[in-house]
Design a protein around this motif. Structure first.
Motif, short mmCIF file in Angstrom:
data_model
loop_
_atom_site.label_atom_id
_atom_site.label_comp_id
_atom_site.label_asym_id
_atom_site.label_seq_id
_atom_site.Cartn_x
_atom_site.Cartn_y
_atom_site.Cartn_z
N MET A 166 -3.25 24.98 19.98
CA MET A 166 -4.50 25.70 19.78
C MET A 166 -5.57 25.16 20.73
O MET A 166 -6.27 25.91 21.40
N THR A 167 -5.68 23.81 20.79
CA THR A 167 -6.72 23.20 21.60
C THR A 167 -6.47 23.44 23.08
O THR A 167 -7.37 23.85 23.81
N VAL A 168 -5.23 23.22 23.52
CA VAL A 168 -4.94 23.36 24.95
C VAL A 168 -5.16 24.81 25.40
O VAL A 168 -5.86 25.07 26.38
N PHE A 169 -4.57 25.77 24.68
CA PHE A 169 -4.73 27.17 25.08
C PHE A 169 -6.20 27.58 25.08
O PHE A 169 -6.69 28.19 26.02
N ALA A 170 -6.90 27.23 24.00
CA ALA A 170 -8.29 27.68 23.89
C ALA A 170 -9.16 27.04 24.97
O ALA A 170 -9.98 27.71 25.60
N VAL A 171 -8.96 25.75 25.23
CA VAL A 171 -9.81 25.07 26.21
C VAL A 171 -9.50 25.57 27.63
O VAL A 171 -10.41 25.92 28.38
N VAL A 172 -8.21 25.65 27.97
CA VAL A 172 -7.87 26.06 29.33
C VAL A 172 -8.32 27.50 29.60
O VAL A 172 -8.97 27.77 30.61
N ILE B 283 -13.15 22.04 19.58
CA ILE B 283 -12.09 22.99 19.23
C ILE B 283 -10.98 22.31 18.42
O ILE B 283 -10.39 22.93 17.54
N VAL B 284 -10.73 21.03 18.66
CA VAL B 284 -9.70 20.33 17.90
C VAL B 284 -10.08 20.31 16.41
O VAL B 284 -9.23 20.20 15.53
N GLN B 285 -11.36 20.45 16.13
CA GLN B 285 -11.83 20.44 14.74
C GLN B 285 -11.95 21.84 14.14
O GLN B 285 -12.49 21.99 13.05
N ALA B 286 -11.48 22.85 14.86
CA ALA B 286 -11.63 24.24 14.41
C ALA B 286 -11.21 24.39 12.96
O ALA B 286 -10.14 23.94 12.56
#
Lengths: 311, 283
Positions: free
Chosen positions: A93-99, A241-244
């Motif tokens: 979730m974090t990698v896709f959303a951030v990139v 985002i990691v805390q979403a």
């Protein structure tokens, strides 16, 4: 005259160094003490809970006394397949959303760095999704876009003669990432835009005069300059985002494939499990992960920060 | 070169025009879900559910959401809760952050850098790591379901941001002015009031607006600690989703009402927002 007066003022303090230092600190103390009390103390209590079998007494039929269980809670983490699943979901979730939000944010920033009619208005429109309540952003996408009952995407598929797709139930992770990217792209855009606008104009101009191509200038000059801004965006974005939580709670309520670590910890504790002891151990593990990301974030922040001082 | 006005040498006019059109297209696509929600909020429920427009547009749904059903969370209650929590917490944040920023920018304490980084590190601590002790103690002290507990927590959420942001604005106050006031023997409070605040006022206003946005939008703590009478706007919006009958138009109206105040605040603060979001690292 001013120098003499400053000298007098200085001498007045020299005699009493202790009170001078405390006079400097005094305005800082209320904020500092407040932060320690509300953010650090509960965390220490969490560490303590993580070594106990604390449960919510009102939620269990046979209340057992709280006792010290050593590292049992931590041992259990490694044999819990649901936790492993949650870690993997968090990472994806974090990698896709951030990139993705960095890529879109950079493209939008490159557009906004040009002069055109209505530039300010376009910027205003683009930042709006970031200002929305995360709960509302998730609801808009869930009900207006993805819903198989009245979603626009479903209507579009039907219009094209294709069969409907249950977006959220068959692709929960992709659905949540879509909302996160939609909201975080403006954030990345603002950071990259600040980077683009801090580029020294004379260098770009001389490169232009020297006949460098637009793409060449971008690759040779702009991209290296942007590196630290991209890093800053990626790290700040990761931390948030990691805390979403909001988007997951609204869209899926934590179904398979969409439960990230914070949501899992929530489900294990006040979200229904009420096992505060073991949930605290999970939380402490999350904190260790966060500290690793945060260490990098702080390094980037502090390098930007030193440049600012020098400027 | 003036910011945002780069026009490369030899760049053609048509190219610039193309960039402008592309930027507009991108912005309209990105804002589309919000625009569509705004449109839906004026429709009837039947039109909203079918995504059609046969029965015209009206303010009817806005009227509907303002009606309170006994036993459920009303717009008035949620709005008042949000308003009080947001305003009081932002006010406390400023009262704590302004003197702290003074001690970090104008007459810096020893090791001011460490202090600044301590504040920011509290933002990196995941909220789930401290929610159980907070929940347990809030229960013990009868704070569950009150505005007080949310005010306490929102101050803690926004304080690091406010300290960093106001510090960065205070750094821009000319040193000579402060030194002159110091020599005149002006107290810290008076220095803040008569010298620093007038210059840093726009920055402080932007800081306050960002705090308002984050507090207004907060959902996790509100859900955990205030599921009853103390509920705020995010919970009210969700309460408009119903399992029986059509609700999309009403939900859209509720979404617009809940977001409009912070969208306006964000638009007003957008020029200085980047400084807050990057913790003062960028201008």
């Amino acid at each position: 005259l001013t120098a003499a007066a400053a000298d007098v003022a200085l001498k007045g303090r020299v005699g009493d160094p202790f009170s001078s230092a405390w006079r400097r600190r005094l305005p800082l103390l209320p904020a500092l003490l407040y932060s320690i009390a509300v953010t650090q103390l509960p965390f220490l209590v969490s560490i303590y809970y993580s070594f106990t079998n604390l449960k919510d007494k009102t939620q269990s039929l046979i209340p057992e006394p709280t006792k010290f269980v050593g590292i049992d809670n931590y041992k259990q983490i490694f044999s819990d397949p649901f936790f492993r699943q949650a870690v993997w979901t968090s990472v994806q979730m974090t990698v896709f959303a951030v990139v993705l939000s960095l890529v879109f944010g950079t493209l939008f920033a490159l557009l906004l760095d040009r002069k055109f009619l209505g530039q300010g208005l376009v910027r205003t429109l683009l930042i709006t999704p970031f200002l929305l309540m995360p709960v509302v952003a998730a609801l808009i996408w869930k009900q207006q876009m993805f819903s198989s009952l009245f979603g626009l995407l479903d209507k579009a598929l039907t219009f094209l003669g294709l069969s409907s797709v249950q977006f959220i139930s068959s692709h929960p992770l992709a659905s949540i990432v879509t909302v996160l990217v939609w909201q975080w792209t403006p954030f990345m855009m603002l950071i990259i835009l600040a980077g683009l606008q801090s580029q020294p104009g004379d260098i770009l101009e001389s490169a232009n005069v020297d006949g460098a191509s637009g793409f060449g200038i971008f690759r040779q000059l702009t991209l290296p300059h942007l590196r630290r801004y991209l890093e800053l965006g990626a790290l700040l974005g990761s931390i948030f985002i990691v805390q979403a939580f909001d988007a997951i709670d609204v869209m899926t309520g934590g179904g398979p494939g969409s439960t990230n670590i914070p949501y899992y910890v929530y489900q294990e504790s006040i979200g229904g499990g009420f096992r505060y002891g073991s949930a605290s151990a999970y939380a402490i593990v999350v904190v260790i992960f966060s500290i690793i990301i945060a260490t990098f974030a702080l390094r980037v922040l502090s390098s930007l920060f030193k440049d600012e001082e020098r400027a | 070169v003036k910011r945002g006005t780069k026009l490369g040498v030899g760049e053609r006019r048509s190219f610039t025009l193309g960039i402008g059109m592309l930027a507009w297209l991108v912005a309209l696509i990105w804002i589309f879900p919000v625009g569509w929600t705004l449109l839906t909020s004026f429709k009837t429920e039947q039109d909203a559910a079918a995504q059609t427009l046969n029965q015209g547009l009206s303010f009817g749904r806005y009227h509907d959401i303002a009606q309170s059903t006994p036993g459920t969370l009303s717009l008035q209650t949620a709005f008042m809760n949000s308003l009080v929590v947001v305003l009081v917490s932002t006010l406390i944040v400023l009262v704590l952050a302004l003197p702290a920023a003074y001690a970090l920018a104008i007459r810096p304490v020893h090791k001011w850098r460490d202090v600044l980084f301590f504040f920011i590190s509290t933002k990196f601590l995941p909220v789930v790591a401290s929610i159980f002790p907070i929940y347990v103690y809030a229960e013990k002290w009868n704070l569950i379901g009150t505005r007080t507990i949310l005010i306490i927590l929102y101050v803690a959420i926004n304080l690091p941001l406010a300290v960093w942001m106001t510090r960065s604005f205070f750094m821009e106050v000319p040193r000579e002015l402060i030194e002159a006031a110091e020599i005149d023997g002006t107290s810290i409070i008076n220095q803040l009031r008569s010298v620093i605040l007038p210059i840093a006022a726009p920055g402080i206003a932007a800081t306050a607006l960002l705090c308002v946005i984050f507090a207004w939008n907060e959902y996790f703590y509100a859900l955990q600690l205030n599921f009853a009478s103390g509920s705020t706007m995010p919970q009210w919006v969700i309460s408009n989703v119903s399992t029986r009958g059509n609700f999309l138009a009403k939900l859209s109206a509720a979404s617009i009402v809940a977001c409009l105040p912070v969208i306006l605040a964000g638009w007003a603060a957008q020029k200085r927002m980047i400084r807050g979001l990057s913790m003062g690292a960028l201008k």
